[in-house]
Design an enzyme around this catalytic site. Sequence first.
Site, PDB file in Angstrom:
ATOM      1  N   ARG A   1     -35.303 -15.701  11.769  1.00 60.05           N
ATOM      2  CA  ARG A   1     -34.413 -14.537  11.920  1.00 60.05           C
ATOM      3  C   ARG A   1     -33.214 -14.933  12.785  1.00 60.05           C
ATOM      4  NH1 ARG A   1     -37.502 -10.149   9.896  1.00 60.05           N
ATOM      5  NH2 ARG A   1     -39.664 -10.100  10.578  1.00 60.05           N
TER       6      ARG A   1
ATOM      7  N   PHE B   1     -37.930 -18.759  -1.849  1.00 57.68           N
ATOM      8  CA  PHE B   1     -38.029 -18.112  -0.550  1.00 57.68           C
ATOM      9  C   PHE B   1     -36.788 -18.423   0.287  1.00 57.68           C
ATOM     10  CE2 PHE B   1     -39.813 -16.346   3.216  1.00 57.68           C
ATOM     11  CZ  PHE B   1     -40.585 -15.327   2.697  1.00 57.68           C
TER      12      PHE B   1
ATOM     13  N   ASP C   1     -37.669  -7.238  -3.647  1.00 56.71           N
ATOM     14  CA  ASP C   1     -38.369  -8.275  -4.394  1.00 56.71           C
ATOM     15  C   ASP C   1     -38.898  -7.639  -5.688  1.00 56.71           C
ATOM     16  OD1 ASP C   1     -40.027 -10.331  -5.200  1.00 56.71           O
ATOM     17  OD2 ASP C   1     -40.734 -10.823  -3.216  1.00 56.71           O
TER      18      ASP C   1
ATOM     19  N   GLY D   1     -39.610  -4.486  -6.028  1.00 55.10           N
ATOM     20  CA  GLY D   1     -39.079  -3.125  -6.113  1.00 55.10           C
ATOM     21  C   GLY D   1     -40.129  -2.046  -5.909  1.00 55.10           C
ATOM     22  N   LYS D   2     -41.384  -2.455  -5.831  1.00 49.15           N
ATOM     23  CA  LYS D   2     -42.464  -1.449  -5.720  1.00 49.15           C
ATOM     24  C   LYS D   2     -42.364  -0.654  -4.428  1.00 49.15           C
ATOM     25  CE  LYS D   2     -45.916  -3.996  -8.335  1.00 49.15           C
ATOM     26  NZ  LYS D   2     -46.958  -4.994  -8.145  1.00 49.15           N
ATOM     27  N   THR D   3     -42.142  -1.361  -3.318  1.00 46.63           N
ATOM     28  CA  THR D   3     -42.085  -0.688  -2.021  1.00 46.63           C
ATOM     29  C   THR D   3     -40.932   0.317  -1.990  1.00 46.63           C
ATOM     30  OG1 THR D   3     -42.947  -2.672  -0.992  1.00 46.63           O
ATOM     31  CG2 THR D   3     -41.919  -1.093   0.461  1.00 46.63           C
TER      32      THR D   3
ATOM     33  N   GLU E   1     -31.827  -2.175   3.496  1.00 47.31           N
ATOM     34  CA  GLU E   1     -32.935  -3.136   3.364  1.00 47.31           C
ATOM     35  C   GLU E   1     -32.405  -4.565   3.380  1.00 47.31           C
ATOM     36  OE1 GLU E   1     -35.840  -4.094   3.233  1.00 47.31           O
ATOM     37  OE2 GLU E   1     -37.227  -2.685   2.315  1.00 47.31           O
ATOM     38  N   ASP E   2     -33.280  -5.506   3.721  1.00 49.38           N
ATOM     39  CA  ASP E   2     -32.874  -6.912   3.676  1.00 49.38           C
ATOM     40  C   ASP E   2     -33.012  -7.498   2.278  1.00 49.38           C
ATOM     41  OD1 ASP E   2     -35.638  -6.743   3.705  1.00 49.38           O
ATOM     42  OD2 ASP E   2     -35.942  -8.390   5.117  1.00 49.38           O
ATOM     43  N   ILE E   3     -34.144  -7.213   1.630  1.00 52.88           N
ATOM     44  CA  ILE E   3     -34.393  -7.865   0.339  1.00 52.88           C
ATOM     45  C   ILE E   3     -35.255  -6.952  -0.525  1.00 52.88           C
ATOM     46  CG2 ILE E   3     -36.411  -9.172   1.213  1.00 52.88           C
ATOM     47  CD1 ILE E   3     -35.317 -11.530  -0.590  1.00 52.88           C
TER      48      ILE E   3
ATOM     49  N   ASP F   1     -37.144 -13.432   7.373  1.00 50.64           N
ATOM     50  CA  ASP F   1     -38.033 -14.350   8.081  1.00 50.64           C
ATOM     51  C   ASP F   1     -39.047 -15.022   7.166  1.00 50.64           C
ATOM     52  OD1 ASP F   1     -39.600 -11.927   7.627  1.00 50.64           O
ATOM     53  OD2 ASP F   1     -41.079 -12.830   8.964  1.00 50.64           O
TER      54      ASP F   1
HETATM   55  N1  HPA Z   1     -37.496 -14.161   2.162  1.00 49.91           N
HETATM   56  C1  HPA Z   1     -37.941 -13.344   3.138  1.00 49.91           C
HETATM   57  N2  HPA Z   1     -38.680 -12.282   2.899  1.00 49.91           N
HETATM   58  C2  HPA Z   1     -39.013 -12.021   1.613  1.00 49.91           C
HETATM   59  C3  HPA Z   1     -38.578 -12.837   0.570  1.00 49.91           C
HETATM   60  C4  HPA Z   1     -37.779 -13.963   0.850  1.00 49.91           C
HETATM   61  O1  HPA Z   1     -37.347 -14.733  -0.037  1.00 49.91           O
HETATM   62  N3  HPA Z   1     -39.054 -12.299  -0.593  1.00 49.91           N
HETATM   63  C5  HPA Z   1     -39.779 -11.198  -0.220  1.00 49.91           C
HETATM   64  N4  HPA Z   1     -39.741 -11.021   1.090  1.00 49.91           N
HETATM   65 MG    MG Z   2     -37.370  -5.580   3.944  1.00 53.12          MG
END
Ligand code: HPA
Ligand code: MG
Length: 240
Positions: A222, A209, A152, A154-156, A148-150, A216
């Site tokens: 990106r 953010f 947040d 944690g729910k997903t 995963e990228d991030i 993105d």
């Molecule tokens: N950046 C990009 N995508 C995101 C972020 C973020 O800080 N937080 C949740 N989705």
């Molecule tokens: Mg993601």
Amino acid sequence: MPGPLCPAGRRGGSRLPPGMRRSIGDDEQGYDLDLFCIPKHYADDLEKVYIPHGLIMDRTERLAREIMKGMGGHHIVALCVLKGGYKFFADLLDYIKALNRNSDKSIPMTVDFIRLKSYCNDQSTGDIKVIGGDDLSTLTGKNVLIVEDIIDTGKTMKTLLSLLKQYNPKMVKVASFTLVLFDSLLVKRTPRSVGYRPDFVGFEVPDKFVVGYALDYNEYFRDLNHICVISETGKQKYKA
Ligand code: HPA
Ligand code: MG
């Protein structure tokens, strides 16, 4: 040059080298943009460089080693969560492949790519739909590494994990490039997080953010190598 970074995992702990032993607060400064090469089209849209690309790569190399140590005994299916995960996925797998090439012990790895859609707009109700990828039954009996990228709230991720577990994988681990920290003073007052912590984390970031390295803002940024904090100008310019 001050460093904004806190490689994840042992925040505040005594096992981090002195330069790294710092938590990232909401007042973290980052690096000036003009110290780095930034695409001209984003010159006004970013506040600071938060995680330079070189450091991303070095941290990813180390994560590859930890991942192989933690789950390298059996066929791994590396599952990329698109679109944000694609850069981290590609670089992480390159490092894992290098380990496989250069060590006495190696394990086969196959890849798959999914996208996640929230059922009920994106208010993270906990209902998600997996789009694309092979039939999830191919994960049965495998060591699955979700990339995963991030993470947040944690729910997903919690929802995805419970979905995948229905297919009886041998093991499921999660590698997230970044994890949003909700326990800084500012965020503590309004906790959104469900307290999920992935198995492998690149960097912990405050609840600001961040964009770049495939993360993105409405599909923009990106195409930026470093992780940066978006500016107000950038938010306005690329508002949906
Ligand atoms: N950046 C990009 N995508 C995101 C972020 C973020 O800080 N937080 C949740 N989705
Ligand atoms: Mg993601």
